[in-house]
Structure formats: C-alpha cells, structure tokens
Design a protein around this motif. Structure first.
Motif, PDB file in Angstrom:
ATOM      1  N   SER A   1       0.876  -1.165   0.027  1.00 49.08           N
ATOM      2  CA  SER A   1      -0.054  -0.019   0.115  1.00 49.08           C
ATOM      3  C   SER A   1       0.991   1.236   0.089  1.00 49.08           C
ATOM      4  CB  SER A   1      -0.735   0.048   1.220  1.00 49.08           C
ATOM      5  OG  SER A   1      -1.526   1.135   1.500  1.00 49.08           O
ATOM      6  N   ALA A   2       0.797   2.025  -1.028  1.00 49.70           N
ATOM      7  CA  ALA A   2       1.451   3.145  -1.122  1.00 49.70           C
ATOM      8  C   ALA A   2       1.388   4.370   0.109  1.00 49.70           C
ATOM      9  CB  ALA A   2       1.184   4.069  -2.363  1.00 49.70           C
ATOM     10  N   SER A   3       0.059   4.088   0.703  1.00 53.68           N
ATOM     11  CA  SER A   3      -0.292   5.166   1.707  1.00 53.68           C
ATOM     12  C   SER A   3       0.198   4.810   3.136  1.00 53.68           C
ATOM     13  CB  SER A   3      -1.725   5.488   1.758  1.00 53.68           C
ATOM     14  OG  SER A   3      -2.379   4.311   2.117  1.00 53.68           O
ATOM     15  N   VAL A   4       0.432   3.236   3.114  1.00 57.90           N
ATOM     16  CA  VAL A   4       1.046   2.565   4.438  1.00 57.90           C
ATOM     17  C   VAL A   4       2.552   2.277   4.287  1.00 57.90           C
ATOM     18  CG1 VAL A   4       0.298   0.716   5.991  1.00 57.90           C
ATOM     19  CG2 VAL A   4      -1.438   1.911   4.976  1.00 57.90           C
ATOM     20  N   ASP A   5       2.666   1.372   3.433  1.00 58.75           N
ATOM     21  CA  ASP A   5       4.218   0.921   3.383  1.00 58.75           C
ATOM     22  C   ASP A   5       5.095   2.033   2.701  1.00 58.75           C
ATOM     23  OD1 ASP A   5       3.543  -1.972   4.041  1.00 58.75           O
ATOM     24  OD2 ASP A   5       2.412  -1.664   2.148  1.00 58.75           O
TER      25      ASP A   5
ATOM     26  N   THR B   1       1.504  -7.481 -11.705  1.00 55.14           N
ATOM     27  CA  THR B   1       0.258  -6.645 -12.168  1.00 55.14           C
ATOM     28  C   THR B   1       0.407  -5.270 -11.488  1.00 55.14           C
ATOM     29  OG1 THR B   1      -1.428  -7.422 -10.465  1.00 55.14           O
ATOM     30  CG2 THR B   1      -0.966  -8.722 -12.411  1.00 55.14           C
ATOM     31  N   TYR B   2       0.000  -4.089 -12.178  1.00 50.40           N
ATOM     32  CA  TYR B   2      -0.150  -3.010 -11.728  1.00 50.40           C
ATOM     33  C   TYR B   2      -0.748  -1.976 -12.693  1.00 50.40           C
ATOM     34  CZ  TYR B   2       4.181  -1.825 -14.272  1.00 50.40           C
ATOM     35  OH  TYR B   2       4.997  -1.850 -15.376  1.00 50.40           O
TER      36      TYR B   2
ATOM     37  N   GLN C   1      -1.495  -0.024  -7.397  1.00 49.78           N
ATOM     38  CA  GLN C   1      -2.202  -1.506  -7.110  1.00 49.78           C
ATOM     39  C   GLN C   1      -1.131  -2.454  -7.500  1.00 49.78           C
ATOM     40  OE1 GLN C   1      -5.032  -2.113  -5.827  1.00 49.78           O
ATOM     41  NE2 GLN C   1      -5.452   0.051  -5.588  1.00 49.78           N
ATOM     42  N   MET C   2       0.048  -2.226  -7.095  1.00 47.88           N
ATOM     43  CA  MET C   2       1.160  -3.165  -7.318  1.00 47.88           C
ATOM     44  C   MET C   2       1.133  -4.521  -6.740  1.00 47.88           C
ATOM     45  SD  MET C   2       4.328  -0.221  -7.651  1.00 47.88           S
ATOM     46  CE  MET C   2       5.314  -1.473  -8.989  1.00 47.88           C
ATOM     47  N   ARG C   3       1.187  -5.544  -7.663  1.00 46.81           N
ATOM     48  CA  ARG C   3       1.141  -6.933  -6.960  1.00 46.81           C
ATOM     49  C   ARG C   3       2.236  -7.802  -7.797  1.00 46.81           C
ATOM     50  NH1 ARG C   3      -1.701  -3.929  -4.399  1.00 46.81           N
ATOM     51  NH2 ARG C   3      -3.787  -4.166  -3.894  1.00 46.81           N
TER      52      ARG C   3
END
Length: 267
Positions: A47-51, A122-123, A260-262
């Motif tokens: 998560s960009a906002s958390v990590d 995926t992103y 949305q990087m996975r």
C-alpha cells in the motif's frame, strides 16, 4: 481499484493458458483457488499510503545529487507511487537520467526471483503526455540481475520510430521485441499492466505481456523458447530511466504514476 479495472485484470489472469506459455496456471486456478493444478500465490501487495517507499528493496533517486532542490524525485503520494523527472536531472553516468526503485520488499525481507520459478507482476500506470517516447532508450520497467555492470533481461520501453510513439516489451540481450503498440492513446489515462515471466536459461524461458485500458485489452503478446536468466536472481525495476541522446525534442519535465502493485508466484 475500480470494478472495470478488477474485471480486466481478472480476465487477464484467467487467460493465462490461452497464451500457451509453459508452466502457467490453468484458468480455474489462476487466482490461487484450491486445486491440484498450479496456482498463482499472491506474494506482494504494498500500500503506497501505508508502506510508502519501504515497499521496495532499494531506491535510485538522483544518485548523482544533480538536483537536490527537487528532492525527493520518488515518493508515495496517496495510493500511488510517483516518479518525477526534470530535464536538468542527471545520473552518475551523465549521458542519461534515472529515478528508479528495485525489488519487492515484504516486511524485513524481499522477494527472491530464482531460476526455475514463474512470476507475475500486475499494476496500473499513468503516463502523462509529457512522458514521451524517444529515439534513444526510455525504460519504465526492467527485469535485471542485481549488481553493477549487467544489462537488463527484459525492458518495457517508450520508443519513437519514424515519428510514431510506441510502448514495447523487449528481451534486451536477445534483441527480441515481444510486442509493441501505440503510446499516444494511452497518454493521460490509467493503463493496467500484466507481466509474466518463467525464469530459465537457454530456450526454457518465456514471457507474456498484457496491457489493458478502460476495460479493453490493448495488447496481449507472449514469447517462449527464450533465455530469461543471467545469474543469481531476477529483480524488477520501475521508474524513469532514459537517455539524453534523443533527437526528436521529446525530453520534457514529466512524471510516472504506479498504483495497485502486486506480485504473484506460480506454485
């Protein structure tokens, strides 16, 4: 992620078998549902906002300290990762520019992509019209062996030829273009990326590359019988890495957004 974007990525995951890439999951098990066939296991979902930038193994943000007034050039911004490039920015090799992140960090460790394994990334990416294709290299994703002095294995690049702007996927060492499509229709909108890679020496490797936008598949190309391994391991990179040798006047201040990087491993 919007419903339409989830549907596009779900369809891409479900269609792995259609490409005929060796070792990919069956459609019934492509999202990791229980069963006897191989399945995609989610291994990384930052998560960009958390990590924030802890999502990555390393950062290459203005390594030459060429433009400290604009730092940081790489940052987490809401639910996206943002890479900002200015025309004055320089890498330690002064004929090029580089603001990139490497690897997939999960807590205190990072993913190890090894020979014999199959991985999928995926992103979603947002490419503004200011980030143009160039006559020399502009890479926005790479697969590399970690360490200095090694060339990339795979590159996703913005390439200009005969005035046409394209986005392409290429096996770098073998000079094989897996696929290419027009870039301009993808400017100023979110585009979903699905990249799959079987890591192997000689002719045992394979890749698949899917771009989708607005619920429509733009391109879906695969290549098997290729070499996708150098040594040690494979590590993904994202960002803006471009040559200053462009002859088209396309170098501008620009940015790239990723969301949305996975990462999935076939198990």
């Amino acid at each position: 992620m919007s419903t339409s974007r989830r549907a596009v990525l779900g369809a891409a995951i479900g269609g792995a078998v259609a490409a005929g890439i060796p070792g990919l999951a069956t459609a019934a098990n492509a999202q990791g549902t229980p069963g006897s066939a191989a399945a995609w296991q989610l291994r990384w979902s930052p998560s960009a906002s958390v990590d924030k930038l802890r999502a990555f193994e390393t950062l290459e943000d203005d390594r030459a300290d060429s433009h400290p007034a604009a730092a940081p050039h790489i940052l987490a911004e809401g639910d996206t990762f943002r890479f900002t490039m200015h025309t004055v920015d320089r890498d330690t090799s002064t004929d090029r520019q580089r603001h990139e992140v490497t690897g997939c960090r999960d807590g205190n460790s990072f993913l190890q992509w090894k020979k014999g394994e199959t991985w999928r990334i995926t992103y979603s990416m947002f490419i503004p019209s200011s980030l143009k294709a160039t006559t020399t290299f502009t890479h926005i994703m790479q697969m590399k062996q970690p360490g200095q002095g090694t060339g990339p294995i795979v590159v996703q690049s913005l390439r200009r030829s005969g005035g046409r702007q394209t986005i392409e996927l290429k096996l770098f060492e073998q000079n094989i273009t897996v696929g290419s499509t027009d870039l301009e229709p993808l400017h100023n909108k979110w585009t979903d990326v699905d990249f799959q890679m079987k890591i192997a020496d000689g002719s045992a490797g394979s890749v698949r590359w899917i771009l989708s936008s607005g619920g429509t598949t733009i391109i879906d190309r695969s290549r098997s019988g290729v070499d996708t391994f150098l040594a040690d391991r494979v590590r993904p990179k994202w960002g803006i890495y471009r040559s200053l040798g462009d002859s088209s006047g396309s170098l501008q201040n620009c940015h790239l957004l990723l969301s949305q990087m996975r990462a999935y491993q076939l198990v």
